[in-house]
Write a protein that holds these residues in place. Structure first.
Motif, PDB file in Angstrom:
ATOM      1  N   ASN A 192      -3.545   6.058  -4.192  1.00  0.00           N
ATOM      2  CA  ASN A 192      -2.444   4.921  -4.068  1.00  0.00           C
ATOM      3  C   ASN A 192      -2.393   3.667  -3.398  1.00  0.00           C
ATOM      4  N   THR A 193      -3.095   3.875  -2.148  1.00  0.00           N
ATOM      5  CA  THR A 193      -2.515   3.175  -1.219  1.00  0.00           C
ATOM      6  C   THR A 193      -3.763   1.639  -2.064  1.00  0.00           C
ATOM      7  N   LEU A 194      -4.345   2.178  -2.833  1.00  0.00           N
ATOM      8  CA  LEU A 194      -5.039   1.150  -3.309  1.00  0.00           C
ATOM      9  C   LEU A 194      -4.639   0.407  -4.189  1.00  0.00           C
ATOM     10  N   PHE A 195      -3.999   1.170  -5.148  1.00  0.00           N
ATOM     11  CA  PHE A 195      -3.471   0.346  -6.062  1.00  0.00           C
ATOM     12  C   PHE A 195      -2.267   0.094  -5.838  1.00  0.00           C
ATOM     13  N   ASP A 196      -1.729   0.513  -4.567  1.00  0.00           N
ATOM     14  CA  ASP A 196      -0.196  -0.449  -4.008  1.00  0.00           C
ATOM     15  C   ASP A 196      -1.085  -2.005  -3.705  1.00  0.00           C
ATOM     16  N   LEU A 197      -1.972  -1.770  -3.003  1.00  0.00           N
ATOM     17  CA  LEU A 197      -3.323  -3.018  -3.078  1.00  0.00           C
ATOM     18  C   LEU A 197      -3.246  -4.076  -3.738  1.00  0.00           C
ATOM     19  N   ILE A 198      -3.705  -3.594  -5.097  1.00  0.00           N
ATOM     20  CA  ILE A 198      -3.952  -4.276  -6.151  1.00  0.00           C
ATOM     21  C   ILE A 198      -2.589  -4.551  -6.065  1.00  0.00           C
ATOM     22  N   ALA A 199      -1.622  -3.998  -6.591  1.00  0.00           N
ATOM     23  CA  ALA A 199       0.102  -4.357  -7.583  1.00  0.00           C
ATOM     24  C   ALA A 199       0.478  -5.553  -6.379  1.00  0.00           C
ATOM     25  N   GLY A 200      -0.039  -5.127  -5.090  1.00  0.00           N
ATOM     26  CA  GLY A 200       1.032  -5.692  -3.719  1.00  0.00           C
ATOM     27  C   GLY A 200       0.557  -8.338  -3.905  1.00  0.00           C
ATOM     28  N   ARG A 201      -1.463  -7.445  -3.703  1.00  0.00           N
ATOM     29  CA  ARG A 201      -1.565  -8.609  -4.014  1.00  0.00           C
ATOM     30  C   ARG A 201      -2.296  -8.843  -5.295  1.00  0.00           C
ATOM     31  N   TRP A 202      -2.200  -8.638  -6.559  1.00  0.00           N
ATOM     32  CA  TRP A 202      -1.987  -9.024  -7.499  1.00  0.00           C
ATOM     33  C   TRP A 202      -2.336 -10.561  -8.227  1.00  0.00           C
ATOM     34  N   THR A 203      -1.608 -11.463  -7.521  1.00  0.00           N
ATOM     35  CA  THR A 203      -1.433 -13.086  -8.273  1.00  0.00           C
ATOM     36  C   THR A 203      -3.157 -13.554  -6.902  1.00  0.00           C
ATOM     37  N   ASP A 204      -3.345 -13.010  -6.386  1.00  0.00           N
ATOM     38  CA  ASP A 204      -4.741 -13.336  -5.110  1.00  0.00           C
ATOM     39  C   ASP A 204      -6.015 -12.861  -6.239  1.00  0.00           C
ATOM     40  N   PHE A 205      -5.595 -11.619  -6.727  1.00  0.00           N
ATOM     41  CA  PHE A 205      -6.302 -10.812  -7.644  1.00  0.00           C
ATOM     42  C   PHE A 205      -6.771 -12.217  -9.049  1.00  0.00           C
ATOM     43  N   GLU A 206      -6.080 -12.669  -9.347  1.00  0.00           N
ATOM     44  CA  GLU A 206      -5.821 -13.231 -10.732  1.00  0.00           C
ATOM     45  C   GLU A 206      -6.578 -14.824 -10.584  1.00  0.00           C
TER      46      GLU A 206
END
Length: 125
Positions: A98-112
């Motif tokens: 879930n920590t990984l999921f939180d990272l993805i959700a919280g930094r989604w614009t950076d990934f995009e």
């Protein structure tokens, strides 16, 4: 049983299989998204996870049960009533994923933005 050195990079290390089970698409959805909320029946899990076949769900649950992640409780009734829940080990694994999921959700614009920049460099868009 003697404790062995754990090395998920070694193809022959049994820990590698557990890592693959925990990080598989269905394993993650079962443990993180659903069973963290509480006990569920097989049919509830099946309805909640779009795209999973009954066979794949059954196999994934058996694998997670064998790894000590999921508890399976069969009620002595007809027709059979089976409940699935996370073990203490499963809850700990779920928190970690879930920590990984939180990272993805919280930094989604950076990934995009990283994906867009890569695609532009490669001429894919």
């Amino acid at each position: 049983m003697e404790s062995a050195t754990v090395d998920v990079f070694d193809i022959n290390c049994p820990s590698r299989a557990v890592m693959e089970h925990l990080s598989s698409r269905w394993g993650v959805l079962i443990q993180i998204m659903l069973l963290r909320e509480g006990t569920m029946r097989f049919s509830e899990l099946r309805r909640a996870i779009g795209g999973v076949s009954e066979k794949m769900l059954a196999q994934t649950l058996q694998t997670l049960e064998r790894d000590g992640i999921v508890d399976r409780f069969v009620h002595p009734v007809i027709p059979p009533h089976v409940d699935y829940s996370l073990t203490e080990l499963g809850e700990q694994a779920a928190r970690a994923v879930n920590t990984l999921f939180d990272l993805i959700a919280g930094r989604w614009t950076d990934f995009e933005q990283a994906q867009d920049a890569y695609d532009k460099r490669k001429g894919e868009k």
